[in-house]
Write an enzyme that holds these catalytic residues in place. Sequence first.
Site, PDB file in Angstrom:
ATOM      1  N   CYS A   7       0.862  -1.185   0.000  1.00  0.00           N
ATOM      2  CA  CYS A   7       0.000   0.000   0.000  1.00  0.00           C
ATOM      3  C   CYS A   7       0.891   1.225   0.000  1.00  0.00           C
ATOM      4  O   CYS A   7       2.058   1.154  -0.391  1.00  0.00           O
ATOM      5  CB  CYS A   7      -0.980  -0.023   1.170  1.00  0.00           C
ATOM      6  SG  CYS A   7      -0.202   0.025   2.807  1.00  0.00           S
ATOM      7  N   ASN A  10       2.205   1.448   4.426  1.00  0.00           N
ATOM      8  CA  ASN A  10       2.521   0.179   5.114  1.00  0.00           C
ATOM      9  C   ASN A  10       2.181   0.251   6.600  1.00  0.00           C
ATOM     10  O   ASN A  10       2.825  -0.404   7.427  1.00  0.00           O
ATOM     11  CB  ASN A  10       3.994  -0.220   4.910  1.00  0.00           C
ATOM     12  CG  ASN A  10       4.338  -1.657   5.301  1.00  0.00           C
ATOM     13  OD1 ASN A  10       5.456  -1.943   5.712  1.00  0.00           O
ATOM     14  ND2 ASN A  10       3.392  -2.576   5.203  1.00  0.00           N
ATOM     15  N   CYS A  12      -1.529   0.729   7.338  1.00  0.00           N
ATOM     16  CA  CYS A  12      -2.970   0.429   7.412  1.00  0.00           C
ATOM     17  C   CYS A  12      -3.324  -0.804   6.570  1.00  0.00           C
ATOM     18  O   CYS A  12      -3.487  -1.903   7.085  1.00  0.00           O
ATOM     19  CB  CYS A  12      -3.807   1.625   6.958  1.00  0.00           C
ATOM     20  SG  CYS A  12      -3.572   3.109   7.971  1.00  0.00           S
ATOM     21  N   ARG A  13      -3.443  -0.602   5.268  1.00  0.00           N
ATOM     22  CA  ARG A  13      -4.002  -1.661   4.428  1.00  0.00           C
ATOM     23  C   ARG A  13      -3.104  -2.870   4.252  1.00  0.00           C
ATOM     24  O   ARG A  13      -3.564  -4.007   4.401  1.00  0.00           O
ATOM     25  CB  ARG A  13      -4.378  -1.082   3.049  1.00  0.00           C
ATOM     26  CG  ARG A  13      -5.523  -0.105   3.113  1.00  0.00           C
ATOM     27  CD  ARG A  13      -5.636   0.684   1.837  1.00  0.00           C
ATOM     28  NE  ARG A  13      -4.499   1.583   1.662  1.00  0.00           N
ATOM     29  CZ  ARG A  13      -4.249   2.306   0.583  1.00  0.00           C
ATOM     30  NH1 ARG A  13      -5.057   2.210  -0.457  1.00  0.00           N
ATOM     31  NH2 ARG A  13      -3.211   3.120   0.530  1.00  0.00           N
ATOM     32  N   SER A  14      -1.840  -2.652   3.909  1.00  0.00           N
ATOM     33  CA  SER A  14      -1.004  -3.836   3.628  1.00  0.00           C
ATOM     34  C   SER A  14      -0.684  -4.655   4.873  1.00  0.00           C
ATOM     35  O   SER A  14      -0.642  -5.893   4.776  1.00  0.00           O
ATOM     36  CB  SER A  14       0.252  -3.490   2.815  1.00  0.00           C
ATOM     37  OG  SER A  14       1.094  -2.600   3.500  1.00  0.00           O
ATOM     38  N   ASP A 124      -8.230   3.693   0.751  1.00  0.00           N
ATOM     39  CA  ASP A 124      -7.297   4.212   1.755  1.00  0.00           C
ATOM     40  C   ASP A 124      -8.106   4.768   2.934  1.00  0.00           C
ATOM     41  O   ASP A 124      -8.864   5.722   2.777  1.00  0.00           O
ATOM     42  CB  ASP A 124      -6.473   5.321   1.103  1.00  0.00           C
ATOM     43  CG  ASP A 124      -5.409   5.880   2.024  1.00  0.00           C
ATOM     44  OD1 ASP A 124      -5.435   5.583   3.227  1.00  0.00           O
ATOM     45  OD2 ASP A 124      -4.554   6.630   1.517  1.00  0.00           O
TER      46      ASP A 124
HETATM   47  P1  4NP Z   1      -1.862   2.787   4.034  1.00  0.00           P
HETATM   48  O1  4NP Z   1      -2.525   4.124   4.601  1.00  0.00           O
HETATM   49  O2  4NP Z   1      -1.280   3.138   2.676  1.00  0.00           O
HETATM   50  O3  4NP Z   1      -3.004   1.848   3.940  1.00  0.00           O
HETATM   51  O4  4NP Z   1      -0.804   2.370   5.025  1.00  0.00           O
HETATM   52  C1  4NP Z   1      -1.896   5.352   4.595  1.00  0.00           C
HETATM   53  C2  4NP Z   1      -0.983   5.645   5.582  1.00  0.00           C
HETATM   54  C3  4NP Z   1      -0.394   6.899   5.617  1.00  0.00           C
HETATM   55  C4  4NP Z   1      -0.707   7.822   4.653  1.00  0.00           C
HETATM   56  C5  4NP Z   1      -1.618   7.512   3.660  1.00  0.00           C
HETATM   57  C6  4NP Z   1      -2.213   6.268   3.636  1.00  0.00           C
HETATM   58  N1  4NP Z   1      -0.113   9.107   4.704  1.00  0.00           N
HETATM   59  O5  4NP Z   1      -0.477   9.960   3.862  1.00  0.00           O
HETATM   60  O6  4NP Z   1       0.726   9.369   5.551  1.00  0.00           O
END
Ligand code: 4NP
Length: 163
Positions: A7, A10, A12-14, A124
Amino acid sequence: MRVLLVCLGNICRSPAAEAALRESLAEAGLDDRVQVDSAGTGDWHLGKPPDPRMVAAAARAGLSVNGRARRVQPGELEGYDLILAMDRANLATLRAMARDDATRAKVRLFREFDETADADEVPDPYYGDPGGFSRVVEIVRAAARGLVGRLRDGVGDDRRCGP
Ligand code: 4NP
């Protein structure tokens, strides 16, 4: 066989997808055949544990989300059999990063493996409402189940998995 889940951050989703895939592999008795890892395309959260909102939503659903954020390295992609992006932006980043066509062909959307899904991205949840994290748990579990169904048929022979 090695699977990398990717993702943006790294956190949340992954990591949730990684936990869900490990869960499904264990249920199918395939956990000793498939190695799972996750990474992000961005570097904002390097070394950080998963987002507490993600950990809490997963825990409510009985899933333990762990790990430390790391960024995907261009040279590591060749070492995976499947590189599964959570959304189209991650997919584009990974495909641009791939050094050859064979590696590029291994980059897919994770949610493609959920044949019941009404979309092919894992949304996201980072800037959204708390319900988004619970929704991610449901989405990655469904995709993981779909993927494990494909792997169950394909692991151990040379058949490619995927739609
Ligand atoms: P992820 O979520 O890609 O699912 O881990 C996010 C975590 C942080 C950010 C965006 C999405 N960020 O903009 O910091």
